[in-house]
Design a protein around this motif. Structure first.
Motif, PDB file in Angstrom:
ATOM      1  N   ALA A 255      34.767  75.285   3.199  1.00 43.20           N
ATOM      2  CA  ALA A 255      33.384  75.117   2.747  1.00 43.20           C
ATOM      3  C   ALA A 255      33.279  74.028   1.684  1.00 43.20           C
ATOM      4  O   ALA A 255      32.329  73.238   1.675  1.00 43.20           O
ATOM      5  CB  ALA A 255      32.853  76.442   2.204  1.00 43.20           C
ATOM      6  N   HIS A 256      34.283  73.986   0.790  1.00 47.26           N
ATOM      7  CA  HIS A 256      34.282  72.950  -0.241  1.00 47.26           C
ATOM      8  C   HIS A 256      34.427  71.563   0.383  1.00 47.26           C
ATOM      9  O   HIS A 256      33.723  70.618  -0.010  1.00 47.26           O
ATOM     10  CB  HIS A 256      35.431  73.207  -1.220  1.00 47.26           C
ATOM     11  CG  HIS A 256      35.558  72.158  -2.275  1.00 47.26           C
ATOM     12  ND1 HIS A 256      34.657  72.018  -3.303  1.00 47.26           N
ATOM     13  CD2 HIS A 256      36.495  71.183  -2.459  1.00 47.26           C
ATOM     14  CE1 HIS A 256      35.026  71.002  -4.075  1.00 47.26           C
ATOM     15  NE2 HIS A 256      36.137  70.488  -3.580  1.00 47.26           N
ATOM     16  N   ARG A 257      35.313  71.436   1.366  1.00 49.25           N
ATOM     17  CA  ARG A 257      35.472  70.148   2.031  1.00 49.25           C
ATOM     18  C   ARG A 257      34.211  69.754   2.783  1.00 49.25           C
ATOM     19  O   ARG A 257      33.809  68.574   2.772  1.00 49.25           O
ATOM     20  CB  ARG A 257      36.656  70.217   2.995  1.00 49.25           C
ATOM     21  CG  ARG A 257      38.014  70.280   2.293  1.00 49.25           C
ATOM     22  CD  ARG A 257      39.145  70.415   3.309  1.00 49.25           C
ATOM     23  NE  ARG A 257      40.444  70.427   2.644  1.00 49.25           N
ATOM     24  CZ  ARG A 257      41.597  70.677   3.273  1.00 49.25           C
ATOM     25  NH1 ARG A 257      41.586  70.942   4.581  1.00 49.25           N
ATOM     26  NH2 ARG A 257      42.734  70.676   2.604  1.00 49.25           N
ATOM     27  N   ALA A 258      33.577  70.742   3.449  1.00 48.96           N
ATOM     28  CA  ALA A 258      32.343  70.434   4.173  1.00 48.96           C
ATOM     29  C   ALA A 258      31.239  70.001   3.213  1.00 48.96           C
ATOM     30  O   ALA A 258      30.485  69.059   3.492  1.00 48.96           O
ATOM     31  CB  ALA A 258      31.893  71.644   4.990  1.00 48.96           C
ATOM     32  N   ALA A 259      31.144  70.696   2.064  1.00 51.43           N
ATOM     33  CA  ALA A 259      30.124  70.321   1.081  1.00 51.43           C
ATOM     34  C   ALA A 259      30.397  68.937   0.510  1.00 51.43           C
ATOM     35  O   ALA A 259      29.475  68.139   0.305  1.00 51.43           O
ATOM     36  CB  ALA A 259      30.084  71.354  -0.050  1.00 51.43           C
ATOM     37  N   ARG A 260      31.687  68.647   0.267  1.00 50.04           N
ATOM     38  CA  ARG A 260      32.030  67.328  -0.257  1.00 50.04           C
ATOM     39  C   ARG A 260      31.739  66.244   0.777  1.00 50.04           C
ATOM     40  O   ARG A 260      31.211  65.171   0.432  1.00 50.04           O
ATOM     41  CB  ARG A 260      33.504  67.295  -0.652  1.00 50.04           C
ATOM     42  CG  ARG A 260      33.934  66.004  -1.329  1.00 50.04           C
ATOM     43  CD  ARG A 260      35.333  66.141  -1.903  1.00 50.04           C
ATOM     44  NE  ARG A 260      36.297  66.512  -0.874  1.00 50.04           N
ATOM     45  CZ  ARG A 260      37.553  66.816  -1.121  1.00 50.04           C
ATOM     46  NH1 ARG A 260      38.001  66.826  -2.370  1.00 50.04           N
ATOM     47  NH2 ARG A 260      38.380  67.136  -0.135  1.00 50.04           N
ATOM     48  N   ALA A 261      32.063  66.519   2.060  1.00 47.99           N
ATOM     49  CA  ALA A 261      31.769  65.536   3.105  1.00 47.99           C
ATOM     50  C   ALA A 261      30.272  65.331   3.252  1.00 47.99           C
ATOM     51  O   ALA A 261      29.796  64.212   3.440  1.00 47.99           O
ATOM     52  CB  ALA A 261      32.381  65.993   4.437  1.00 47.99           C
TER      53      ALA A 261
ATOM     54  N   ARG B 163      25.251  60.594  -0.041  1.00 49.41           N
ATOM     55  CA  ARG B 163      25.306  59.421  -0.920  1.00 49.41           C
ATOM     56  C   ARG B 163      25.322  58.126  -0.110  1.00 49.41           C
ATOM     57  O   ARG B 163      24.691  57.141  -0.496  1.00 49.41           O
ATOM     58  CB  ARG B 163      26.549  59.501  -1.813  1.00 49.41           C
ATOM     59  CG  ARG B 163      26.397  60.468  -2.974  1.00 49.41           C
ATOM     60  CD  ARG B 163      27.499  60.255  -3.991  1.00 49.41           C
ATOM     61  NE  ARG B 163      28.821  60.535  -3.443  1.00 49.41           N
ATOM     62  CZ  ARG B 163      29.416  61.708  -3.504  1.00 49.41           C
ATOM     63  NH1 ARG B 163      28.808  62.732  -4.066  1.00 49.41           N
ATOM     64  NH2 ARG B 163      30.625  61.879  -3.003  1.00 49.41           N
ATOM     65  N   ALA B 164      26.053  58.146   1.020  1.00 50.16           N
ATOM     66  CA  ALA B 164      26.081  56.951   1.860  1.00 50.16           C
ATOM     67  C   ALA B 164      24.707  56.654   2.438  1.00 50.16           C
ATOM     68  O   ALA B 164      24.277  55.492   2.491  1.00 50.16           O
ATOM     69  CB  ALA B 164      27.107  57.125   2.985  1.00 50.16           C
ATOM     70  N   ASP B 165      23.989  57.712   2.873  1.00 52.17           N
ATOM     71  CA  ASP B 165      22.639  57.513   3.394  1.00 52.17           C
ATOM     72  C   ASP B 165      21.707  56.986   2.314  1.00 52.17           C
ATOM     73  O   ASP B 165      20.878  56.092   2.570  1.00 52.17           O
ATOM     74  CB  ASP B 165      22.093  58.831   3.952  1.00 52.17           C
ATOM     75  CG  ASP B 165      22.831  59.271   5.207  1.00 52.17           C
ATOM     76  OD1 ASP B 165      23.479  58.408   5.835  1.00 52.17           O
ATOM     77  OD2 ASP B 165      22.770  60.467   5.544  1.00 52.17           O
ATOM     78  N   GLU B 166      21.820  57.548   1.112  1.00 52.85           N
ATOM     79  CA  GLU B 166      20.983  57.069   0.019  1.00 52.85           C
ATOM     80  C   GLU B 166      21.299  55.624  -0.332  1.00 52.85           C
ATOM     81  O   GLU B 166      20.395  54.837  -0.633  1.00 52.85           O
ATOM     82  CB  GLU B 166      21.167  57.969  -1.206  1.00 52.85           C
ATOM     83  CG  GLU B 166      20.604  59.373  -1.024  1.00 52.85           C
ATOM     84  CD  GLU B 166      20.942  60.287  -2.188  1.00 52.85           C
ATOM     85  OE1 GLU B 166      21.714  59.839  -3.071  1.00 52.85           O
ATOM     86  OE2 GLU B 166      20.445  61.429  -2.214  1.00 52.85           O
TER      87      GLU B 166
END
Length: 418
Positions: A176-182, A188-191
């Protein structure tokens, strides 16, 4: 048509995605056979291992080959094989290693109910064999275990299942932590892509509008007034050079910190005079007024204020018949900056045909990124007004609301194609 079916492979090779499942199953089989054979020498009251006993000792590890594909089925089947081994009365030993591995993997794979039910069924069968089935109904004189030994078996089962649950919960937390980080990285990339697109739109829309207008002037005056046409071409060259420099600066940020430093300062209110001169080359007279004492802004806020003025003036050039515009920078409120651009109008022909409205959308996104507000719409006298409020962070969070301003436009529409 050629037959492209893959070559045949044995079931254990198809089941194992890596060498570890096969190697671990072989290791479990070796421990069970060798360990049980050694333990049988100290259990004189039980029947010795025969062909059927060795088959049961090897059948459990063989089923473990499929523990990743069918964890629930393997957990139940291995538990049943172990119960059959106990019913046959063979010597105790590491025969319990196979169900331990099967139950552990089943919990890890998410089949918790099947694992717990298999463990409960296994322990119930063990109790029935120890205390319910009469001694004469079993092969050989099987000694009765004590309640303490039965409680020890139950404790070991609970300990194994609890460890599996803890590891499963930990693995889910990590996933879940990895999914949230991804997801955060994707956001951030979209922004960043949106910010770059907005920046490029503002740069290119202003410069191309200026180039388009000056190119039309040059074409009209090329034969009759070549000197004025030359002036228009010089303006086109300067505007295109400025646009290329800003585009390189924006794209340079995409290359990371190793990119070469920009040759010109970042756009901001300090370069507002350049913007006014560029608008003057396009035939637009811009009047800039400042009320209050100017303050130092952050780089992002300074850029946002500059782009708002730039986009508003570009809209005047593209969509209005006016040859003048008023820019007001209101610094009087200590908690923010008000930027206002007035187009006296009237609207030019083709006002709704040339634009897509993305300019005002970009302005709204810039203002919203800093917690500000943007109001756009027609004025009572037929012109158009853009009013942006940008909180500067000089006051508390509760004081960042825009002050009352009677000069604001009454409408808040998108303004058609602007």
């Amino acid at each position: 048509m050629t037959d492209e079916r893959p070559p045949w492979r044995p079931p254990w090779a198809r089941t194992a995605r890596a060498p570890w499942p096969v190697a671990s199953s072989v290791l479990v089989a070796f421990v069970q056979v060798a360990g049980t054979k050694g333990a049988a020498a100290h259990q004189s009251g039980r029947p010795g291992l025969d062909a059927f006993g060795y088959l049961l000792l090897l059948l459990g590890p063989a089923l473990l080959l499929f523990r990743r594909r069918r964890p629930a089925v393997v957990a139940g089947a291995v538990s049943a094989v172990t119960v059959v081994y106990l019913i046959a009365g063979y010597p105790y030993g590491p025969v319990f290693l196979s169900p331990v591995v099967a139950l552990f993997v089943a919990v890890q794979c998410g089949h918790r109910r099947a694992a717990w039910l298999s463990a409960a069924a296994f322990y119930t069968a063990h109790l029935l064999l120890s205390y319910v089935v009469p001694a004469g109904g079993q092969r050989g004189p099987v000694p009765r275990p004590s309640w303490w030994s039965e409680l020890g078996v139950a404790a070991w089962l609970l300990l194994i299942l609890a460890a599996a649950e803890i590891m499963r919960f930990r693995r889910e937390q990590i996933a879940a932590h990895r999914a949230a980080r991804a997801e955060a990285e994707r956001r951030r990339a979209d922004e960043e892509r949106l910010r770059m697109a907005r920046e490029l739109h503002d740069i290119l829309a202003h410069s191309i509008s200026l180039i388009h207008l000056q190119a039309g002037v040059a074409l009209e005056l090329l034969d009759s007034r070549p000197e004025q046409a030359r002036t228009a071409l010089v303006t086109i060259k300067a505007a295109s050079k400025e646009a290329l420099g800003e585009v390189r600066q924006v794209l340079g940020r995409l290359r990371g910190p190793d990119a070469s430093a920009p040759r010109s300062p970042a756009p901001g209110l300090a370069r507002l005079d350049e913007l006014v001169r560029q608008a003057g080359h396009a035939g637009l007279t811009v009047t800039v007024r400042a009320e209050g004492t100017p303050r130092q802004l952050s780089a992002g806020l300074d850029l946002a204020a500059f782009r708002i003025v730039q986009e508003a003036l570009t809209n005047v050039i593209r969509h209005s018949a006016a040859r003048g515009a008023d820019v007001l920078l209101d610094w009087q409120a200590p908690e923010g900056l008000a930027v206002q651009v007035d187009d006296p109008g009237p609207a030019g022909r083709g006002n709704d045909a040339d634009g897509s409205g993305s300019g005002l959308v970009g302005m709204r996104e810039r203002v919203a990124a800093f917690g500000g507000t943007l109001e756009t719409g027609p004025r009572a006298d037929g012109g158009f007004r853009v009013h942006a409020w940008l909180p500067t962070g000089d006051a508390g969070p509760g004081d960042s609301a825009p002050p009352g301003d009677s000069a604001r436009p009454s409408g808040g529409g998108q303004g058609g194609g602007r």
